[in-house]
Structure formats: structure tokens, C-alpha cells
Design an enzyme around this catalytic site. Structure first.
Site, mmCIF file in Angstrom:
data_model
loop_
_atom_site.group_PDB
_atom_site.id
_atom_site.type_symbol
_atom_site.label_atom_id
_atom_site.label_comp_id
_atom_site.label_asym_id
_atom_site.label_seq_id
_atom_site.Cartn_x
_atom_site.Cartn_y
_atom_site.Cartn_z
ATOM 1 N N LYS A 500 1.136 -0.589 0.128
ATOM 2 C CA LYS A 500 -0.081 0.126 0.239
ATOM 3 C C LYS A 500 1.101 1.327 0.102
ATOM 4 O O LYS A 500 0.758 2.226 -0.104
ATOM 5 C CB LYS A 500 -0.920 -0.119 0.797
ATOM 6 C CG LYS A 500 -1.502 -0.582 1.510
ATOM 7 C CD LYS A 500 -2.915 -0.670 2.248
ATOM 8 C CE LYS A 500 -4.126 -1.947 2.304
ATOM 9 N NZ LYS A 500 -4.975 -1.809 1.412
ATOM 10 N N THR A 602 -11.792 -0.349 -1.250
ATOM 11 C CA THR A 602 -13.332 0.312 -1.224
ATOM 12 C C THR A 602 -13.291 1.568 -0.413
ATOM 13 O O THR A 602 -14.113 2.062 -0.478
ATOM 14 C CB THR A 602 -14.105 -0.477 0.158
ATOM 15 O OG1 THR A 602 -13.011 -1.446 0.996
ATOM 16 C CG2 THR A 602 -14.045 -2.365 -1.234
#
Ligand SMILES: *Cc1c(COP(=O)(O)O)cnc(C)c1O
Length: 772
Positions: A500, A602
């Protein structure tokens, strides 16, 4: 009416629900009444809400997706059940002590849970260990240890449609005679104490996100939820079919017409061999018949391509814990490989690649392969991810069964992630386009009509400012930090993971810091950069990344030259409830994973819906967000998947970037030289060494593009009107990312049913007509 009587079972080891009170009031349209009632009692609704503990039965995106899906399935009127484990301890609470993450047990049930109802009448036995006997009457799994599964039901109300579904979570309970059979002197007390062993199965959520840890207790959890749930599914199927309990034998051949089982990743993969076991050993079906039923009932969702996240269980563990299931898996594999061998005679390498059993020092079961073979549908969670699994991870399987592979781009529920967490914005939107968009998020595109409307621009900017002020006050009260509410809120909240790339964000922070120090009088765009997220307790690098962020904050935040032009905050204990507070207050959303690594994301969608702009790579659902809002309305930078692949072939040389880019070199030298860790100069040596010599996620390769893109972000922020117009384009382009859309597609394209939002009205009319 096709599918009207089909039941959907969403099997998941995680349901990251967060709080329930406000969601219940919103979906039941009770919020105003409750506000008024509590006010008259001298109470404050928001204060009451703040007493509720989060149900933190999830790690991150995968668990939150399951929770959004429950809301959408109820709101679309599907007869759907969520099945999982009632962990006594959910995701740990994160404390930051001297800059380091410290974990604390999440004792969320301490004061009870008013939303659940125990259903002891539906308790089920689950068997472990033992041995298999092949007799003329059939196969018997004997001498097992039994643990009871006690269900707790939580209601899942749909959005204003008179539907209430059920989430059923199983808790482990030792049987009364647990360990008492070979009772001897002194054995009784020990036997009672040993009940803990059985009940440990539902004790605690494994805190890994996108990481497989092959522990026996985890395999027990996975089988426990599957075995209890399948007994429930079969019982409900049989009783609904005949409406009575007297029927002894019910043929299960129509099961696939009445039941759809969706596997949320491979975690509940044991549903496949367990349903086979029931059909073969207790229902005495033939293998062919049983296999047809299983494959037509089950479907599998893949959530990641990262190899360290893929479940591969050592055969020894299986042999010991679930010997009958291992036999069944071997037979599934034998038949599967026979088919492949017929299709590709002599291609032994292909058989090795496609086998459910991986050879090596230690033989392992590849659970993803089991899921693909045992399902009629396999889906990825964003278009790019679904394409990647077909081209790489599951290429061989795609070649033989292309019809199985689908895409279902993730979504989020607009009830929790807009109406509930950002009522001001929801209201501003409703004033322009009405309230129907809450059920039909595509209607947000009607906002485009108002994109040049000064009053809308003003209202949207005003709501954002209010949310920022509110969040600033919250930070000051709960975290004792003061921030500048007029600065850009630049936010990266998600689990801490190398892929990430929170480290890329860190390099940008240090670069900004160095630039401000060099030219303090330039017209800088003030930023408050906030990073939050939990590191898996055993993930050393992730924990060190948190320490680096806090260390950078300690230096930057106390530098008088910098002042309030740059602040760095680590947001402690990021969870659903904190997401609901920070996301509506964010200006900039950081979605900067290496292209090809984030399956969907999301969090990205939550920010977009709440009026933040995205800086991101062409990864996961970012690709579709750019498509929906227009690429010119996102800050897209860096390598695409093809560039990453090409670099994997040509070789990634981090040193080349380090030597060529002076600002990068300066930042790295500061980290390595102890600038941010004056008491321990080599504190970050593992991170430095990783970035320079074995960085799987190529942070430096995107550094320059990222910094340039951030410069554009800063420039646009100086023009609030243009910024807010871009925000409106993003909100208007959000429709696709409603989990209602996602679930409608699962329903039509995987479960074979037509979602019927007016289901209840229909049933009510039907009922009236037949009654009268
Ligand atoms: C949405 C959400 C996530 C997922 O975020 P990503 O950025 O998609 O990884 C994780 N944790 C919480 C609490 C969330 O609400």
C-alpha cells in the site's frame, strides 16, 4: 419471479460491522424520532452513540465488504444470510506508545451486546480429528472430538423496505461431557478447565490482512464455521421444502436451485469438501451427483494476487484434523487432474501447476485451486484485478474453464458511507436531485447539471469545512493534537502494508519538509497529512513503518520554521467508526499502491463519495473511478501494470533512482542518518535497506511522478472553486460504486436470480389475496 425463493449464503470469516445503532435508525427511518425522544429525556443521541463498541470482527477491506454486502442484500430484498464466527475478541485496539504500535485485546462483549440473540435451539455439533473407516455400508468418520456451535443472530435491516435479514455468527461451546469420558481420579477438575481448549476456537480474530498464517487454530475456525453453517443450510432446505420435520429423506438434487453459497475468499473453502462429505457419507449420493450439486451451489471470490496471502495448508495438519476431508480433496484432485491430462496429454508441468496438492518439502493443499475447481463461478473484485487473475494467477484454469471467470467490482453501502457519516452532504445532494439516489446511486450523475452552479459549489465547500472543523475538535479532544482546519487534509487510512506504500507518502512528506525549510517564505499550500492503520502484530516492517511516521511527525511538527504549513499526524486505532469521522473531513485521498497489487480497494470509494479528490495509481478500482469521473478529475500518476511487468523483466534498480534524484537521496539519507531518530541513528536501517535493495513494491520508481502529481494537487487547492468543481465531478461519478450495484450483479450473474426490491410488497399482496 425466478429466484424469489432462492436463499443466498454469504460465508465469511470476517464481518467488519462497526456500530449498529445509527445504521438501524437510518434504515428504519427512526433517526428523527429517536433524536427527539432522547432530547425530551434530557439525553443526547450522539453521546449515546459514542458509548457503543465497534463490532470489529474484521481486518480491513474484505471484512468491511461483507458488512456492506449484508446491507445491500437486505436493501435489495434478497433472502440472504451472513454466516461467520462470533469472535470473543475482534481486531485488536491499537495504542501508540513512544511512537510504536502496542496491541490491546478488543474485549467488545464486556458490557454485553444488545444486538444479538443467542439461539441455543439451533446448536450444532462440529467434529474434529478421529479416523476414517471404509465399511460395506459406507464411509464413517469415527472417534472424533466434538465441539458445539452455538449461533447468535443479529438482525440486518434493509433500507426502508420492511426487510430484516439475519447475520448468524457461531460461538464454540464445549459439550457437557468434554474430556470426561476417560474420567479418572483428579480428572474432573482438569476436564472442566480443558473446556477452554474447545471454546478457544471462537476466541479471537486472526489479525492478518492479506497474509496467510498456517496455524491449526485458524484451520479449526475455518472448518468450524463451514461445518455449522452447512448443517443449517441443509436443515433449512429440507424443512422449507416440506414444511415439516416428519420427512426423513429429502433429495438434495434441487439444492443448487434453492441455495447459493458465496465464499468470501478461500477462508471458507472447506464448504466444498464438507458439502461433498454430507452428500456422499450421510446422503449416500454418487460422487458424480454430489459433485454436480456442489459445483452448481458454490461460487468463489478472489481478493488478492499477493503470494504471501494465498492459503496453502500443510497436508499433515489436514490429515490429523480433518482426515475424511483430505481423502475427498485427494479424490477431487485425482478426477480434476485426469480431466486436465486428457485435455493436454503429456503436459506434466501443467498438471503440477494445476494440482490442488503442491509438492515440496512439505505437501500443501492450494485452497484457491480447490475453490476454482469446486465452484461454477470465480470472480475478482475490480476489472483490472479480474483481468490479472485470468492472465497470471489462474491462467491455466481460465484456459480450461473460461466461462467460470467473472468480474464483480466492489462497492460500498451509501447508507453508512454517506447518509449516516455525512448527513450534511447527503442533504445538500438531496436538495438538488431528491432522495432517491440513496437507493439508486447512479442518480448522482444528475448533479452534473449543477457543476457550474455557484450555490452548489458553495454548499459543498461549506459542508466540507464544517466536517473539517468537527474532526479537528474531535482530534483535539481525544488525541490532544491541534491542527489547522484551513490546511488541506491529506489522508491515507488503511492497513499498514508494504504494497500500500505508506513509505511513498513518507518520502513525499520529507520532501515537502525539506522544500519548506529551504524556502520558508514561498507560498506553500498548508497540509495536514494524516496516516492511520493497524499493522499485523507479527509484521515487523509494517510496525517499523508506523514508527517512521511517528518519528517524522515528531521532527516536522516541532519545527518552528515549518509552523502550521505542514503537520503529520498518525491516527491511532483506525477502525470503522474512525473511518466514518475522518473520511467526510478529508480533502485528499491517498490510494498509491503499486499497480497490480491492490485488488480493488473500497476506502478509495468512500473518499470519492464524501467529496475528497484522489491521488492514486492505476490500480484496483481506481481505474474504474477514473473512468466514471473522467481521468482529468483524479490525480493519476505512476507506473501502469504493464510498466511494472516490464520492469520485473528488465530489473528494478532502486540505487539508480537514489543516485539520480537529489531530493530522494536527501530524504533517504535523512532516514538512514538518524535525522528523524536522533536517539538511535540506525532505527530505520531495515526500511532503508529494504527500499534500496529488495523493495518488491518499487517505491522509488514512482517517486518522481508522485511528487510532481502532488505539486499539481497543491496548486489546485489554491483555487477552491476549481477544486470543488472537481469534487462535484467525482461525487457525480460515484454511482457505480454502490454495493447495491455490486450485489445486483452477483445476484443476476452468479446466483441466477433477479433482485426484486418490491419483494415484500409482492409477498404482502400475495398474502392478503390468499387470506381473504
Ligand atoms: C474501508 C475500510 C478499509 C479498507 O480500506 P482500503 O483503503 O480499501 O484498504 C479498511 N479498514 C476500515 C476500517 C475500513 O472502513
Amino acid at each position: 419471479l425466478n429466484g424469489l425463493f432462492l436463499r443466498v449464503y454469504y460465508l465469511s470469516l470476517e464481518f467488519y460491522m462497526g456500530r449498529t445503532l445509527q445504521n438501524t435508525m437510518v434504515n428504519l427511518a427512526l433517526e428523527n424520532a429517536c433524536d427527539e425522544a432522547t432530547y425530551q429525556l434530557g439525553l443526547d443521541m450522539e453521546e449515546l452513540q459514542d458509548i457503543e463498541e465497534d463490532a470489529g470482527l474484521g481486518n480491513g477491506g474484505l471484512g468491511r465488504l461483507a458488512a456492506c454486502f449484508l446491507d445491500s442484500m437486505a436493501s435489495l430484498g434478497l433472502a440472504a444470510y451472513g454466516y461467520g464466527i462470533r469472535y470473543e475478541f475482534g481486531i485488536f485496539n491499537q495504542k501508540i506508545v513512544n511512537g510504536w504500535q502496542v496491541e490491546e485485546a478488543d474485549d467488545w462483549l464486556r458490557y454485553g451486546n444488545p444486538w444479538e440473540k443467542a439461539r441455543p435451539e439451533y446448536m450444532r455439533p462440529v467434529h474434529f480429528y478421529g479416523r476414517v473407516e471404509h465399511t460395506p455400508e459406507g464411509v464413517k468418520w469415527v472417534d472424533t472430538q466434538v465441539v458445539l456451535a452455538l449461533p447468535y443472530d443479529t438482525p440486518v435491516p434493509g433500507y426502508r423496505n420492511n426487510v430484516v435479514n439475519t447475520m448468524r455468527l457461531w460461538s464454540a461451546k464445549a459439550p457437557c461431557d468434554f474430556n470426561l469420558k476417560d474420567f479418572n481420579v483428579g480428572g474432573y477438575i482438569q476436564a472442566v478447565l480443558d473446556r477452554n481448549l474447545a471454546e478457544n476456537i471462537s476466541r479471537v480474530l486472526y489479525p492478518n490482512d492479506n497474509f496467510f498464517e498456517g496455524k491449526e487454530l485458524r484451520l479449526k475456525q475455518e472448518y468450524f464455521v463451514v461445518a455449522a453453517t452447512l448443517q443449517d443450510i441443509v436443515r433449512r432446505f429440507k424443512s422449507s421444502k416440506f414444511g415439516s420435520t416428519e420427512v426423513v429423506r429429502v433429495d438434495l438434487s434441487t439444492l443448487p436451485d434453492k441455495v447459493a453459497i458465496q465464499l468470501n475468499d478461500t477462508h471458507p473453502a472447506m464448504a466444498i469438501p464438507e458439502l461433498m462429505r454430507i452428500l456422499l457419507d450421510t446422503e449416500h449420493q454418487t460422487w458424480e451427483k454430489a459433485w454436480d450439486i456442489v459445483t452448481r451451489t458454490c461460487a468463489y471470490t478472489n481478493h488478492t494476487v499477493l503470494p504471501e496471502a494465498l492459503e496453502r495448508w500443510p497436508i499433515d495438519l489436514f490429515q490429523n484434523l480433518l482426515p475424511r476431508h483430505l481423502e475427498i480433496i485427494f479424490e477431487i484432485n485425482r478426477r480434476h487432474l485426469e480431466r486436465i491430462a486428457n485435455l493436454y496429454p503429456g503436459d506434466h508441468d501443467r498438471l503440477r501447476r494445476m494440482s490442488l496438492v503442491e509438492e515440496g518439502d512439505q505437501k500443501k493443499i492450494n485452497m484457491a485451486h480447490l475453490c476454482i475447481v469446486g465452484s461454477h463461478a470465480v470472480n475478482g473484485v475490480a476489472r483490472i484485478h479480474s483481468d490479472i487473475i485470468k492472465a497470471t494467477l489462474f491462467k491455466d484454469f481460465y484456459e480450461v474453464d473460461p466461462h467460470k471467470f467473472q468480474n464483480k467490482t466492489n462497492g460500498i453501502t451509501p447508507r453508512r458511507w454517506l447518509v449516516m457519516c455525512n448527513p450534511g452532504l447527503a442533504e445538500v445532494i438531496a436538495e438538488r436531485i431528491g432522495e432517491d439516489y440513496i437507493r439508486d446511486l447512479d442518480q448522482l450523475k444528475n448533479l452534473l447539471e449543477f457543476v457550474d452552479d455557484d450555490s452548489l459549489i458553495r454548499d459543498i465547500a461549506k459542508i466540507k469545512q464544517e466536517n473539517k472543523l468537527k474532526f479537528s475538535a474531535y482530534l483535539e479532544e481525544h488525541y490532544k493534537v491541534k491542527i489547522n482546519p484551513n490546511s488541506m487534509f491529506d489522508v491515507q487510512v488503511k492497513r499498514i502494508h508494504e504494497y500500500k506504500r505508506q513509505l511513498l507518502n513518507c518520502l513525499h512528506i520529507i520532501t515537502l519538509y525539506n522544500r519548506i525549510k529551504k524556502e520558508p517564505n514561498k507560498n506553500w499550500t498548508p497540509r495536514t497529512i494524516m496516516i492511520g492503520g493497524k499493522a499485523a502484530p507479527g509484521y515487523h516492517t509494517a510496525k517499523l513503518i508506523i514508527r517512521l511516521i511517528t518519528a517524522i511527525g515528531d521532527i516536522v511538527n516541532h519545527d518552528e520554521v515549518v509552523g502550521d504549513r505542514l503537520k503529520v499526524i498518525f491516527l491511532e486505532n483506525y477502525k470503522v467508526t474512525l473511518a466514518e469521522k475522518i473520511i467526510p473531513a478529508s480533502d485528499l485521498s491517498e490510494q498509491i499502491s503499486t499497480a497490480g497489487t491492490e485488488a480493488s480497494g473500497t476506502g478509495n470509494m468512500k473518499f470519492m463519495l464524501n467529496g475528497a479528490l484522489t491521488i492514486g495509481t492505476m490500480d484496483g478500482a481506481n481505474v474504474e473511478m477514473a473512468e466514471e469521473a473522467g481521468e482529468e478529475n483524479l490525480f493519476i500518476f505512476g507506473m501502469r501494470v504493464d510498466d511494472v511487468d516490464a520492469m520485473d523483466k528488465s530489473g528494478y534498480d532502486a540505487m539508480e533512482y537514489y543516485n539520480r534524484i537529489p531530493e530522494l537521496k536527501q530524504a533517504m539519507d535523512q532516514i538512514a542518518g538518524g535525522y528523524f531518530s536522533p536517539d538511535q541513528h540506525d532505527l530505520f536501517k531495515d526500511i532503508v535497506n529494504m527500499l534500496l535493495h529488495h523493495d518488491r513494491f518499487k517505491v522509488f520508481a514512482d517517486y518522481e511522478a508522485y511528487i510532481k502529481c502532488q505539486d499539481k494537487v497543491s496548486a489546485l487547492y489554491k483555487n477552491p472553486k476549481e477544486w470543488t468543481k472537481m469534487v462535484i465531478h467525482n461525487i457525480a461519478g460515484c454511482g457505480k460504486f454502490s454495493s447495491d450495484r455490486t450485489i445486483s450483479q452477483y445476484a443476476r450473474e452468479i446466483w441466477g436470480m433477479e433482485p426484486t426490491p418490491n419483494f415484500c410488497i409482492y409477498l404482502w399482496l400475495f398474502h392478503k389475496k390468499n387470506k381473504c
